[in-house]
Design an enzyme around this catalytic site. Sequence first.
Site, PDB file in Angstrom:
ATOM      1  N   GLU A  77       0.809  -1.225   0.000  1.00  0.00           N
ATOM      2  CA  GLU A  77       0.000   0.000   0.000  1.00  0.00           C
ATOM      3  C   GLU A  77       0.847   1.281   0.000  1.00  0.00           C
ATOM      4  O   GLU A  77       0.371   2.336   0.419  1.00  0.00           O
ATOM      5  CB  GLU A  77      -0.946   0.003   1.203  1.00  0.00           C
ATOM      6  CG  GLU A  77      -1.926  -1.145   1.182  1.00  0.00           C
ATOM      7  CD  GLU A  77      -3.027  -0.936   2.188  1.00  0.00           C
ATOM      8  OE1 GLU A  77      -4.109  -0.470   1.779  1.00  0.00           O
ATOM      9  OE2 GLU A  77      -2.797  -1.223   3.389  1.00  0.00           O
ATOM     10  N   HIS A  96      -0.625   5.115   8.143  1.00  0.00           N
ATOM     11  CA  HIS A  96      -1.766   4.286   7.734  1.00  0.00           C
ATOM     12  C   HIS A  96      -1.931   3.172   8.758  1.00  0.00           C
ATOM     13  O   HIS A  96      -0.967   2.486   9.091  1.00  0.00           O
ATOM     14  CB  HIS A  96      -1.532   3.699   6.346  1.00  0.00           C
ATOM     15  CG  HIS A  96      -2.555   2.660   5.978  1.00  0.00           C
ATOM     16  ND1 HIS A  96      -3.915   2.933   5.992  1.00  0.00           N
ATOM     17  CD2 HIS A  96      -2.444   1.355   5.635  1.00  0.00           C
ATOM     18  CE1 HIS A  96      -4.576   1.838   5.648  1.00  0.00           C
ATOM     19  NE2 HIS A  96      -3.708   0.864   5.440  1.00  0.00           N
ATOM     20  N   HIS A  98      -4.822   0.169  10.771  1.00  0.00           N
ATOM     21  CA  HIS A  98      -6.069  -0.599  10.796  1.00  0.00           C
ATOM     22  C   HIS A  98      -6.614  -0.659  12.226  1.00  0.00           C
ATOM     23  O   HIS A  98      -7.340  -1.596  12.568  1.00  0.00           O
ATOM     24  CB  HIS A  98      -5.839  -2.029  10.291  1.00  0.00           C
ATOM     25  CG  HIS A  98      -5.155  -2.131   8.959  1.00  0.00           C
ATOM     26  ND1 HIS A  98      -4.375  -3.200   8.600  1.00  0.00           N
ATOM     27  CD2 HIS A  98      -5.139  -1.284   7.895  1.00  0.00           C
ATOM     28  CE1 HIS A  98      -3.907  -3.020   7.364  1.00  0.00           C
ATOM     29  NE2 HIS A  98      -4.350  -1.864   6.914  1.00  0.00           N
ATOM     30  N   HIS A 166     -11.600  -1.158   6.133  1.00  0.00           N
ATOM     31  CA  HIS A 166     -10.148  -1.258   6.065  1.00  0.00           C
ATOM     32  C   HIS A 166      -9.441  -0.556   7.236  1.00  0.00           C
ATOM     33  O   HIS A 166      -8.869  -1.215   8.089  1.00  0.00           O
ATOM     34  CB  HIS A 166      -9.718  -0.675   4.704  1.00  0.00           C
ATOM     35  CG  HIS A 166      -8.254  -0.746   4.421  1.00  0.00           C
ATOM     36  ND1 HIS A 166      -7.735  -0.411   3.192  1.00  0.00           N
ATOM     37  CD2 HIS A 166      -7.191  -1.066   5.184  1.00  0.00           C
ATOM     38  CE1 HIS A 166      -6.415  -0.552   3.219  1.00  0.00           C
ATOM     39  NE2 HIS A 166      -6.058  -0.951   4.415  1.00  0.00           N
TER      40      HIS A 166
END
Length: 236
Positions: A77, A96, A98, A166
């Site tokens: 990603e 980023h 989760h 996500h």
Amino acid sequence: MSTLSTVVDDLVAGNRILAGLDVLDGFGHVSVRHPDSATFFLLSRSLAPELVTRDDIITFDLESKAQDGDTRTPYLERFIHGEIYARRPDVQSIVHSHAATVVPFAASSVRLRPIYHMSGFLGAGAPVFEIREKFGMTDMLIRNQEQGAALAEKLGDRSAVLMRGHGYCTVGSSIPEAVFRAYYAQVNAELQHRAITLGGDVTYLEDEEARLYDETNRGVLGRPWGLWKAKFAPKD
Ligand SMILES: [Zn+2]
């Protein structure tokens, strides 16, 4: 001026801190814009953030291509980072994650909104990226420049964007700011959930309150950053 060496140390620290605070686990990543050239960024090779060292950092261009012939496996990603840096000259660092408490707000019509001052960066509420809108059925990951660009467009000029099914991303004008926002997005999600379950009306920060604290926070960010570095950054 930050030297490359100092920035790499802070990038390693950011990875370890967010792992230590349970914002990142085996997945998720932290990047920083290259201090010497705005058209490059630094990001670990594909590795759990808690294990990242200086030697694992790869330089990428804004097309998210590894530089200097580096053939180590990158994060799938990485395009999240290249596309946001390409569109947001003010952004110097991106996280980023989760993190579990945030994910319900990416799946619900209830927006993630600032429940207290620490998460004033959420402003009027974090936008939610719906990957199906442009890409139909996917494995939910941001696997190419087009998907990264769509995510960056949803982020717009905000400090955080949620990703349905996500996770989320936070951005900042420094590594400490992006890390702070990633952590407090997670805390805010937990507190907002608790406030909603009390059953009464929930009062969120007004836009102006949120903006004013976000400004104040830049002046005091060194305090949690110093604490987190002392607790979680490599000692050598
Ligand atoms: Zn992800």
